[in-house]
Design a protein around this motif. Structure first.
Motif, PDB file in Angstrom:
ATOM      1  N   ALA A   1       0.781  -1.110   0.093  1.00 25.84           N
ATOM      2  CA  ALA A   1      -0.252  -0.721  -0.037  1.00 25.84           C
ATOM      3  C   ALA A   1       0.693   0.968  -0.027  1.00 25.84           C
ATOM      4  O   ALA A   1       0.397   2.145  -0.427  1.00 25.84           O
ATOM      5  CB  ALA A   1      -1.353  -0.187   1.467  1.00 25.84           C
ATOM      6  N   ALA A   2       2.160   1.070   0.588  1.00 29.96           N
ATOM      7  CA  ALA A   2       2.819   2.185   1.092  1.00 29.96           C
ATOM      8  C   ALA A   2       3.193   2.476  -0.621  1.00 29.96           C
ATOM      9  O   ALA A   2       3.798   3.748  -1.024  1.00 29.96           O
ATOM     10  CB  ALA A   2       4.052   2.255   1.859  1.00 29.96           C
ATOM     11  N   GLY A   3       3.851   1.477  -1.420  1.00 28.56           N
ATOM     12  CA  GLY A   3       4.815   1.429  -2.609  1.00 28.56           C
ATOM     13  C   GLY A   3       3.790   2.020  -3.781  1.00 28.56           C
ATOM     14  O   GLY A   3       3.607   2.744  -4.894  1.00 28.56           O
ATOM     15  N   ALA A   4       2.421   2.394  -3.166  1.00 28.28           N
ATOM     16  CA  ALA A   4       1.226   2.343  -4.891  1.00 28.28           C
ATOM     17  C   ALA A   4       1.083   3.306  -4.987  1.00 28.28           C
ATOM     18  O   ALA A   4       0.614   4.640  -5.404  1.00 28.28           O
ATOM     19  CB  ALA A   4       0.146   1.853  -3.728  1.00 28.28           C
TER      20      ALA A   4
ATOM     21  N   PRO B   1      -2.273   6.458 -12.010  1.00 31.44           N
ATOM     22  CA  PRO B   1      -4.100   6.464 -11.888  1.00 31.44           C
ATOM     23  C   PRO B   1      -4.470   4.976 -12.029  1.00 31.44           C
ATOM     24  O   PRO B   1      -4.230   5.270 -13.568  1.00 31.44           O
ATOM     25  CB  PRO B   1      -5.137   7.804 -11.623  1.00 31.44           C
ATOM     26  N   LEU B   2      -5.693   4.101 -11.448  1.00 30.38           N
ATOM     27  CA  LEU B   2      -6.013   3.902 -12.248  1.00 30.38           C
ATOM     28  C   LEU B   2      -6.754   3.776 -13.694  1.00 30.38           C
ATOM     29  O   LEU B   2      -7.520   4.820 -14.013  1.00 30.38           O
ATOM     30  CB  LEU B   2      -6.580   2.316 -11.011  1.00 30.38           C
ATOM     31  N   GLN B   3      -6.527   2.874 -14.760  1.00 34.24           N
ATOM     32  CA  GLN B   3      -7.703   3.581 -15.704  1.00 34.24           C
ATOM     33  C   GLN B   3      -7.761   1.881 -16.859  1.00 34.24           C
ATOM     34  O   GLN B   3      -7.012   0.351 -16.450  1.00 34.24           O
ATOM     35  CB  GLN B   3      -6.582   4.006 -16.989  1.00 34.24           C
ATOM     36  N   GLU B   4      -9.185   1.399 -17.289  1.00 31.25           N
ATOM     37  CA  GLU B   4      -9.400   0.644 -17.575  1.00 31.25           C
ATOM     38  C   GLU B   4      -8.450  -0.041 -19.176  1.00 31.25           C
ATOM     39  O   GLU B   4      -7.526   0.738 -19.784  1.00 31.25           O
ATOM     40  CB  GLU B   4     -10.698   1.148 -18.706  1.00 31.25           C
TER      41      GLU B   4
ATOM     42  N   VAL C   1      -3.045  -4.238 -14.824  1.00 26.99           N
ATOM     43  CA  VAL C   1      -5.001  -4.631 -15.502  1.00 26.99           C
ATOM     44  C   VAL C   1      -6.013  -3.945 -14.378  1.00 26.99           C
ATOM     45  O   VAL C   1      -5.961  -4.266 -13.764  1.00 26.99           O
ATOM     46  CB  VAL C   1      -4.267  -6.119 -15.562  1.00 26.99           C
ATOM     47  N   VAL C   2      -6.928  -3.198 -15.595  1.00 25.47           N
ATOM     48  CA  VAL C   2      -8.086  -3.533 -15.048  1.00 25.47           C
ATOM     49  C   VAL C   2      -8.899  -3.798 -16.109  1.00 25.47           C
ATOM     50  O   VAL C   2      -9.355  -3.031 -17.196  1.00 25.47           O
ATOM     51  CB  VAL C   2      -8.312  -1.752 -14.582  1.00 25.47           C
ATOM     52  N   SER C   3      -9.493  -5.040 -16.012  1.00 28.45           N
ATOM     53  CA  SER C   3     -10.320  -5.614 -17.187  1.00 28.45           C
ATOM     54  C   SER C   3     -11.234  -6.826 -16.155  1.00 28.45           C
ATOM     55  O   SER C   3     -10.546  -7.127 -14.977  1.00 28.45           O
ATOM     56  CB  SER C   3      -9.467  -6.486 -17.742  1.00 28.45           C
ATOM     57  N   GLY C   4     -12.724  -7.120 -16.059  1.00 25.65           N
ATOM     58  CA  GLY C   4     -13.390  -7.897 -15.489  1.00 25.65           C
ATOM     59  C   GLY C   4     -13.225  -9.689 -16.516  1.00 25.65           C
ATOM     60  O   GLY C   4     -14.118  -9.946 -16.188  1.00 25.65           O
ATOM     61  N   SER C   5     -12.782  -9.197 -17.491  1.00 22.39           N
ATOM     62  CA  SER C   5     -12.760 -10.882 -18.242  1.00 22.39           C
ATOM     63  C   SER C   5     -11.313 -11.002 -18.569  1.00 22.39           C
ATOM     64  O   SER C   5     -10.799 -11.707 -19.445  1.00 22.39           O
ATOM     65  CB  SER C   5     -13.517 -10.645 -19.558  1.00 22.39           C
TER      66      SER C   5
END
Length: 118
Positions: free
Chosen positions: A28-31, A36-39, A76-80
């Motif tokens: 968490a500290a390194g994040a 920002p998260l992106q699709e 990676v931000v994906s549901g599939s």
């Protein structure tokens, strides 16, 4: 003198939990330095999501892609879909799978990747 198995198991479980919590705290500290998260999926030349980025086509399932330069981190931000990255070109060498929601430094420099179903 013998130590009851119940005490040994309890101590081992406590040590494992402490190690896991320390690991989560460090992650968490390194994040904080990550973009920002992106699709979608992105491979970064530097650690912690820094440096030149390769945007991955998540619809291209199963095709092996050799990178023009090494990647040290992934988002990676994906549901599939997820990624499997490889230490060698042509999807050879050691493999590491990302999962469909991931933000991580890679265990080694990745030289190729493949998109797989999550």
């Amino acid at each position: 003198m013998f130590i009851p198995r119940k005490k040994i198991r309890g101590a081992a479980a406590a040590a494992a939990m402490a190690a896991a919590l320390i690991g989560l705290g460090a992650g968490a500290a390194g994040a904080a330095g990550w973009p920002p998260l992106q699709e979608g999926a992105h491979l970064y030349a530097g650690s912690n999501g820094t440096g030149p980025v390769t945007t991955v086509d998540l619809d291209d399932l199963g095709t092996c892609h050799t990178l023009s330069g090494a990647s040290l981190s992934v988002q990676v931000v994906s549901g599939s879909s997820s990624l499997v990255v490889y230490s060698g070109t042509g999807c050879t060498g050691a493999a590491w799978a990302s999962g469909s929601l991931a933000q991580s430094d890679l265990p080694w420099a990745a030289l190729s990747y493949r998109v797989v179903p999550a």
